[in-house]
Design a protein around this motif. Structure first.
Motif, short mmCIF file in Angstrom:
data_model
loop_
_atom_site.label_atom_id
_atom_site.label_comp_id
_atom_site.label_asym_id
_atom_site.label_seq_id
_atom_site.Cartn_x
_atom_site.Cartn_y
_atom_site.Cartn_z
N ASP A 176 29.17 53.35 33.68
CA ASP A 176 30.57 53.47 34.09
C ASP A 176 30.93 52.40 35.11
N LEU A 177 30.00 52.14 36.04
CA LEU A 177 30.28 51.13 37.07
C LEU A 177 30.36 49.75 36.44
N GLU A 178 29.51 49.47 35.46
CA GLU A 178 29.59 48.19 34.77
C GLU A 178 30.95 48.03 34.09
N ALA A 179 31.46 49.12 33.52
CA ALA A 179 32.78 49.06 32.88
C ALA A 179 33.87 48.74 33.90
N VAL A 180 33.77 49.32 35.10
CA VAL A 180 34.72 49.01 36.16
C VAL A 180 34.64 47.53 36.52
N ALA A 181 33.41 47.04 36.66
CA ALA A 181 33.21 45.63 37.04
C ALA A 181 33.77 44.69 35.98
N ARG A 182 33.67 45.09 34.72
CA ARG A 182 34.24 44.27 33.65
C ARG A 182 35.76 44.28 33.71
N ASP A 183 36.33 45.47 33.96
CA ASP A 183 37.79 45.60 33.96
C ASP A 183 38.44 44.90 35.14
N ASN A 184 37.82 44.98 36.32
CA ASN A 184 38.47 44.39 37.50
C ASN A 184 38.00 42.97 37.81
N GLY A 185 37.15 42.42 36.93
CA GLY A 185 36.71 41.04 37.10
C GLY A 185 35.50 40.85 37.97
N ALA A 186 34.97 41.94 38.58
CA ALA A 186 33.81 41.80 39.46
C ALA A 186 32.58 41.31 38.72
#
Length: 426
Positions: free
Chosen positions: A274-284
């Motif tokens: 889930d955290l990887e998905a957040v990082a992908r979505d917000n550019g991190a």
């Protein structure tokens, strides 16, 4: 893409394949019934979530024969193999089934009674644990002892056919909901360290027991202080010999780091995905440092799994006690530090918005707040509604390196008992 680890795929026997299919089918069918709203609820830092409903779920599991799988059939278990127990915990975690409320009874005290208890104690307490009609808490840590269990000062004296207990315990998980507590108390006046301790089973619902919730950073209160003021329990409710409770207590700690940790790792893998998905979505994820840390976290998960499976396998072999102690301590250090680091990584992935409560972070997977409808049960003020899932993870995972034995104590066990290094000055 981070993948959830599967259970040693390709190594199941035909019986294991059928067992896995049975577990998976039952979970799918029953989590689509009246319990479907419980998916993903509960767990460390979130025990307030739908507690009464999760208790009913646990009892539903028990009625279907899915509790205490590894126990002998004569005590209500299935005599399930180690492999089958691992399969169950993996499938349970993959189904995102709610966190169990009976962990301390089923995973800690039950195996302890099977290993050290009298037949009378087994007959009296195992049925209530298996059916989830009696809940337990663990009376180990004290304000002046912390993770140094041998320094406890809570005392118990035998008067006629009863023990009288006086003292204080702290960080007692779910004590406000428990019916019973397994307590380490000093029963030999003048004794010190691990000598003269006894392992007592004490009823919580009596005048001599007071429970005070500890409000955590997250606003929840699953840890408690417990005060014993001439609390009583029957003389026969000492597990093992009086004065020799240290060995029993160590046995319980070994069970604590057992099979259920395999399911824990799958939940960790889901959090990381889930955290990887957040990082992908917000550019991190475009930041090479953060991308590498996410990769390192994935590698850490594989290390956790390899160590857990090796430790579980060796538990059924004739392993040197020092090696066993070292394996358990290494396991605690590995998962506690990994999860703490994941909380820190989450804050770095979120960036500055992660420092602000109720910030507009749309698109984050998982529940951003715990609703009051899901927050039934515990005392203490309601959980703070201004924290999202990642902020809760960051705050509560700080406790991972403390409860169940602090990092410092685990390193001392490894250095002193396994490596034979000089003891820390006390």
């Amino acid at each position: 893409m981070i993948q959830t680890p599967d259970a040693a795929a390709g190594t199941d026997t035909s019986a294991d394949v059928k067992f896995r299919a049975d577990v998976r089918e039952w979970l799918v069918e029953n989590l689509e019934s009246e319990f479907r709203e419980l998916r993903g609820l509960g767990g460390p830092g979130r025990e307030h979530e739908a507690f009464d409903e999760r208790l009913e779920w646990d009892r539903h599991l028990a009625a279907a024969g899915w509790t205490c799988l590894g126990w002998p059939e004569q005590y209500g278990g299935r005599d399930a193999t180690l492999r089958q127990q691992v399969i169950f915990h993996e499938e349970y975690a993959k189904a995102d089934a709610p966190s169990r409320v009976s962990h301390l009874g089923e995973e800690l005290l039950g195996p302890t009674l099977l290993a050290f208890g009298t037949e009378e104690q087994k007959q009296r307490f195992l049925p209530g644990i298996r059916s989830v009609t009696e809940l337990w808490c663990q009376g180990y840590s004290e304000p002046g002892a912390g993770s140094d269990l041998a320094a406890v000062t809570t005392s118990a004296r035998l008067e006629g056919d009863e023990w009288r207990i006086n003292g204080q315990k702290i960080w007692t998980s779910l004590a406000h909901l428990a019916d019973w507590c397994f307590v380490i108390a000093r029963t030999e006046p003048g004794s010190s360290r691990h000598h003269g301790l006894s392992y007592l089973l004490v009823p919580m619902r009596q005048d001599g027991v007071e429970v005070r919730p500890i409000i955590q950073l997250t606003g929840t209160a699953e840890f408690n202080e417990v005060f014993f003021d001439d609390a009583r329990t029957e003389a026969s409710l000492v597990v093992g010999e009086p004065g020799k409770g240290w060995g029993v207590a160590m046995g319980t700690l070994t069970f604590e780091r057992g099979i259920s940790t395999v399911g824990q790792q799958i939940r960790f893998a889901r959090e990381l995905a889930d955290l990887e998905a957040v990082a992908r979505d917000n550019g991190a994820l475009e930041n090479p440092v953060l991308a590498e840390r996410i990769d390192q976290a994935w590698v850490g998960l594989r290390v956790l799994r390899a160590h857990a499976l090796r430790t579980l396998a060796s538990a059924h072999e004739n392993v040197d006690p020092r090696t066993a102690a070292g394996q358990a301590s290494v396991s605690k250090l590995l998962w506690a530090n990994w999860h703490r680091d994941l909380g820190e990584l989450a804050m770095d992935v979120l960036g500055a918005p992660g420092l602000i409560a109720q910030s507009p972070m749309g698109g984050l997977p998982g529940p951003s707040v715990v609703t009051q409808a899901a927050a039934s049960g515990p005392v203490g003020r309601p959980p703070t509604d201004d924290l999202n899932e990642w902020q809760r993870l960051f705050l509560f995972s700080r406790a991972d390196t403390i409860y169940g034995g602090s990092n410092e104590v685990q390193r001392n066990i490894i250095s002193e008992r396994v490596l034979g290094l000089p003891r820390e000055a006390r």
